[in-house]
Motif scaffolding. Structure first.
Motif, PDB file in Angstrom:
ATOM      1  N   SER A 190      -3.575 -21.787  30.926  1.00 52.72           N
ATOM      2  CA  SER A 190      -3.209 -23.176  30.606  1.00 52.72           C
ATOM      3  C   SER A 190      -2.260 -23.721  31.677  1.00 52.72           C
ATOM      4  N   PRO A 191      -2.769 -24.395  32.711  1.00 51.86           N
ATOM      5  CA  PRO A 191      -1.868 -24.967  33.724  1.00 51.86           C
ATOM      6  C   PRO A 191      -0.882 -25.926  33.076  1.00 51.86           C
ATOM      7  N   THR A 192       0.379 -25.842  33.483  1.00 51.12           N
ATOM      8  CA  THR A 192       1.400 -26.632  32.782  1.00 51.12           C
ATOM      9  C   THR A 192       2.452 -27.181  33.743  1.00 51.12           C
ATOM     10  N   SER A 193       2.759 -28.441  33.560  1.00 49.94           N
ATOM     11  CA  SER A 193       3.782 -29.131  34.344  1.00 49.94           C
ATOM     12  C   SER A 193       5.165 -28.875  33.745  1.00 49.94           C
ATOM     13  N   THR A 194       6.105 -28.459  34.580  1.00 51.95           N
ATOM     14  CA  THR A 194       7.466 -28.254  34.074  1.00 51.95           C
ATOM     15  C   THR A 194       8.101 -29.580  33.656  1.00 51.95           C
ATOM     16  N   GLN A 195       7.637 -30.679  34.223  1.00 54.58           N
ATOM     17  CA  GLN A 195       8.121 -31.994  33.792  1.00 54.58           C
ATOM     18  C   GLN A 195       7.804 -32.214  32.316  1.00 54.58           C
ATOM     19  N   ASP A 196       6.607 -31.807  31.897  1.00 52.39           N
ATOM     20  CA  ASP A 196       6.199 -32.007  30.504  1.00 52.39           C
ATOM     21  C   ASP A 196       6.888 -31.028  29.561  1.00 52.39           C
ATOM     22  N   ILE A 197       7.134 -29.816  30.032  1.00 53.86           N
ATOM     23  CA  ILE A 197       7.907 -28.866  29.220  1.00 53.86           C
ATOM     24  C   ILE A 197       9.312 -29.407  28.993  1.00 53.86           C
ATOM     25  N   ALA A 198       9.916 -29.929  30.056  1.00 47.35           N
ATOM     26  CA  ALA A 198      11.278 -30.465  29.953  1.00 47.35           C
ATOM     27  C   ALA A 198      11.335 -31.618  28.955  1.00 47.35           C
ATOM     28  N   GLU A 208      15.381 -31.480  16.154  1.00 52.23           N
ATOM     29  CA  GLU A 208      15.799 -30.253  15.469  1.00 52.23           C
ATOM     30  C   GLU A 208      14.608 -29.527  14.839  1.00 52.23           C
ATOM     31  N   VAL A 209      13.609 -29.243  15.677  1.00 56.86           N
ATOM     32  CA  VAL A 209      12.441 -28.512  15.176  1.00 56.86           C
ATOM     33  C   VAL A 209      12.886 -27.122  14.705  1.00 56.86           C
ATOM     34  N   PRO A 210      12.152 -26.527  13.784  1.00 53.45           N
ATOM     35  CA  PRO A 210      12.559 -25.224  13.243  1.00 53.45           C
ATOM     36  C   PRO A 210      12.587 -24.135  14.312  1.00 53.45           C
ATOM     37  N   ALA A 211      13.462 -23.162  14.094  1.00 53.25           N
ATOM     38  CA  ALA A 211      13.518 -21.999  14.975  1.00 53.25           C
ATOM     39  C   ALA A 211      12.187 -21.266  14.931  1.00 53.25           C
ATOM     40  N   GLY A 212      11.915 -20.516  15.987  1.00 52.02           N
ATOM     41  CA  GLY A 212      10.681 -19.747  16.040  1.00 52.02           C
ATOM     42  C   GLY A 212      10.005 -19.868  17.386  1.00 52.02           C
ATOM     43  N   ILE A 213       8.756 -19.443  17.432  1.00 54.90           N
ATOM     44  CA  ILE A 213       7.977 -19.443  18.664  1.00 54.90           C
ATOM     45  C   ILE A 213       7.161 -20.725  18.756  1.00 54.90           C
ATOM     46  N   TRP A 214       7.148 -21.311  19.949  1.00 51.72           N
ATOM     47  CA  TRP A 214       6.390 -22.535  20.200  1.00 51.72           C
ATOM     48  C   TRP A 214       5.644 -22.395  21.521  1.00 51.72           C
ATOM     49  N   HIS A 215       4.372 -22.760  21.512  1.00 49.77           N
ATOM     50  CA  HIS A 215       3.589 -22.799  22.741  1.00 49.77           C
ATOM     51  C   HIS A 215       3.716 -24.187  23.349  1.00 49.77           C
ATOM     52  N   VAL A 216       4.379 -24.258  24.488  1.00 48.69           N
ATOM     53  CA  VAL A 216       4.656 -25.546  25.128  1.00 48.69           C
ATOM     54  C   VAL A 216       3.875 -25.594  26.437  1.00 48.69           C
ATOM     55  N   VAL A 217       2.640 -26.049  26.335  1.00 51.28           N
ATOM     56  CA  VAL A 217       1.740 -26.115  27.487  1.00 51.28           C
ATOM     57  C   VAL A 217       0.982 -27.433  27.457  1.00 51.28           C
ATOM     58  N   ASN A 218       0.517 -27.849  28.623  1.00 49.79           N
ATOM     59  CA  ASN A 218      -0.346 -29.026  28.669  1.00 49.79           C
ATOM     60  C   ASN A 218      -1.650 -28.741  27.943  1.00 49.79           C
ATOM     61  N   SER A 219      -2.301 -29.786  27.502  1.00 46.73           N
ATOM     62  CA  SER A 219      -3.559 -29.640  26.768  1.00 46.73           C
ATOM     63  C   SER A 219      -4.696 -29.268  27.715  1.00 46.73           C
ATOM     64  N   GLY A 220      -5.613 -28.454  27.206  1.00 44.86           N
ATOM     65  CA  GLY A 220      -6.755 -28.032  28.001  1.00 44.86           C
ATOM     66  C   GLY A 220      -6.529 -26.671  28.636  1.00 44.86           C
ATOM     67  N   ALA A 221      -7.568 -26.147  29.239  1.00 47.83           N
ATOM     68  CA  ALA A 221      -7.507 -24.831  29.870  1.00 47.83           C
ATOM     69  C   ALA A 221      -8.514 -24.760  31.005  1.00 47.83           C
ATOM     70  N   THR A 222      -8.336 -23.788  31.876  1.00 46.94           N
ATOM     71  CA  THR A 222      -9.264 -23.591  32.985  1.00 46.94           C
ATOM     72  C   THR A 222      -9.075 -22.185  33.527  1.00 46.94           C
ATOM     73  N   PRO A 256      -3.751 -11.135  32.949  1.00 46.56           N
ATOM     74  CA  PRO A 256      -4.556 -11.368  31.744  1.00 46.56           C
ATOM     75  C   PRO A 256      -5.897 -12.020  32.090  1.00 46.56           C
ATOM     76  N   ALA A 257      -6.962 -11.519  31.495  1.00 50.80           N
ATOM     77  CA  ALA A 257      -8.253 -12.180  31.659  1.00 50.80           C
ATOM     78  C   ALA A 257      -8.296 -13.468  30.840  1.00 50.80           C
ATOM     79  N   TYR A 258      -7.526 -13.491  29.743  1.00 54.15           N
ATOM     80  CA  TYR A 258      -7.492 -14.675  28.884  1.00 54.15           C
ATOM     81  C   TYR A 258      -6.102 -14.805  28.277  1.00 54.15           C
ATOM     82  N   SER A 259      -5.412 -15.894  28.628  1.00 56.77           N
ATOM     83  CA  SER A 259      -4.083 -16.147  28.045  1.00 56.77           C
ATOM     84  C   SER A 259      -3.902 -17.640  27.761  1.00 56.77           C
ATOM     85  N   VAL A 260      -4.993 -18.298  27.386  1.00 56.47           N
ATOM     86  CA  VAL A 260      -4.932 -19.719  27.034  1.00 56.47           C
ATOM     87  C   VAL A 260      -4.122 -19.887  25.754  1.00 56.47           C
ATOM     88  N   LEU A 261      -3.140 -20.772  25.788  1.00 56.58           N
ATOM     89  CA  LEU A 261      -2.277 -20.998  24.627  1.00 56.58           C
ATOM     90  C   LEU A 261      -2.668 -22.275  23.883  1.00 56.58           C
TER      91      LEU A 261
END
Length: 291
Positions: A190-198, A208-222, A256-261
């Motif tokens: 999942s290619p991801t822009s650090t601008q969008d993560i920020a 104040e989203v709940p604590a825990g794990i969040w996948h923060v990636v741009n939409s789509g995959a390649t 990883p052969a597959y790590s799309v989030l």
């Protein structure tokens, strides 16, 4: 919110500071870089942070040179796991929120070949991924108010610290120099822009989203090959991109052969990040590679 930012000069740290300024400094950020603190010196880390005043501790630092890490497991687990546990412990003592940046490389060995969500079992295939997975666990054990942000395949204006530039910059440079690129086509991510993560992080802290794990990636995959093709095409670089299997590009660390989030959880909470292609266009425009 008074916020200590570790790793302020990297791709993500730079864009967190830029996004915060653009938003009117909603966070009172204190950047703590290598010039102020050697994160390998745990005693000094404890001394500095235990006496500091903060509401949020953001850890963008890591030992992330994947191939180098493969032969330096002890250092990798020290920085990517045991240091993280210490940071989480110090945040817990302040009743602060701990934000830790993790990676899609905690996956790779699983059978699943559709976007991975936060509840999927991890299966790292290299030392880096294993050390980051352990860091996730130790952080959540040590601090109740921990946000784990799993990110992937980053590109940001600051470039990749210690890697000679991010993948986008590397493809453009090699494309211009060689006119022909050979890129693996059997690794999906999942290619991801650090601008969008920020931007997402600022919203997550504000809401104040709940604590825990969040996948923060741009939409789509390649694949890396598909990513390279779009970089070359959209930047107007005169070069061809040949698809090759990873067996023709051996590396010390297995990838990883597959790590799309999947970012569905994030989308439900704050809205879906834009497609990676749109983020790439914005990046190329800012860097002057396209009009």
């Amino acid at each position: 919110m008074k916020t200590i930012l570790l790793g302020p000069g990297g791709q993500l740290g730079t864009d967190i500071r830029r996004a915060n300024e653009a938003a009117g400094s909603v966070l009172d950020i204190v950047p703590v870089g290598r010039d102020r603190l050697d994160l390998a010196d745990f005693d000094r880390v404890r001394e500095l942070l235990s006496t500091a005043d903060f509401d949020v501790l953001v850890n963008c630092s890591s030992y992330h040179k994947t191939d180098e890490v493969e032969g330096n497991a002890q250092q990798a687990f020290a920085i990517n796991a045991h240091l993280v546990a210490l940071l989480a412990e110090l945040a817990q003592a302040k009743s602060a929120r701990f934000v830790h940046v993790s990676t899609d490389y905690v996956f790779g060995g699983q059978d699943k070949r559709e976007p991975l969500d936060e509840g999927d079992a991890r299966a790292p295939v290299n030392v880096y991924g294993a050390s980051k997975a352990m860091g996730e666990d130790l952080a959540r054990l040590a601090c109740d108010n921990t946000l784990i942000l799993r990110v992937a395949s980053l590109f940001g204006v600051a470039g990749a610290s210690g890697k000679g530039g991010n993948f986008v910059e590397t493809m453009i440079r090699f494309g211009r120099e060689r006119g022909h690129l050979r890129v693996v086509a059997d690794q999906h991510m999942s290619p991801t822009s650090t601008q969008d993560i920020a931007a997402a992080l600022l919203t997550m802290l504000r809401d104040e989203v709940p604590a825990g794990i969040w996948h923060v990636v741009n939409s789509g995959a390649t694949t890396w090959h598909g990513f390279a093709e779009e970089i070359i095409r959209r930047s107007g670089t005169e070069a061809s991109v040949e698809a090759i299997p990873s067996s023709e590009f051996p590396t010390p660390a297995r990838r990883p052969a597959y790590s799309v989030l999947s970012n569905e959880k994030l989308a439900a909470a704050i809205g879906a990040p834009r497609p990676w292609q749109d983020a790439l266009d914005a990046y190329l425009a800012e860097k002057g590679y396209r009009a």
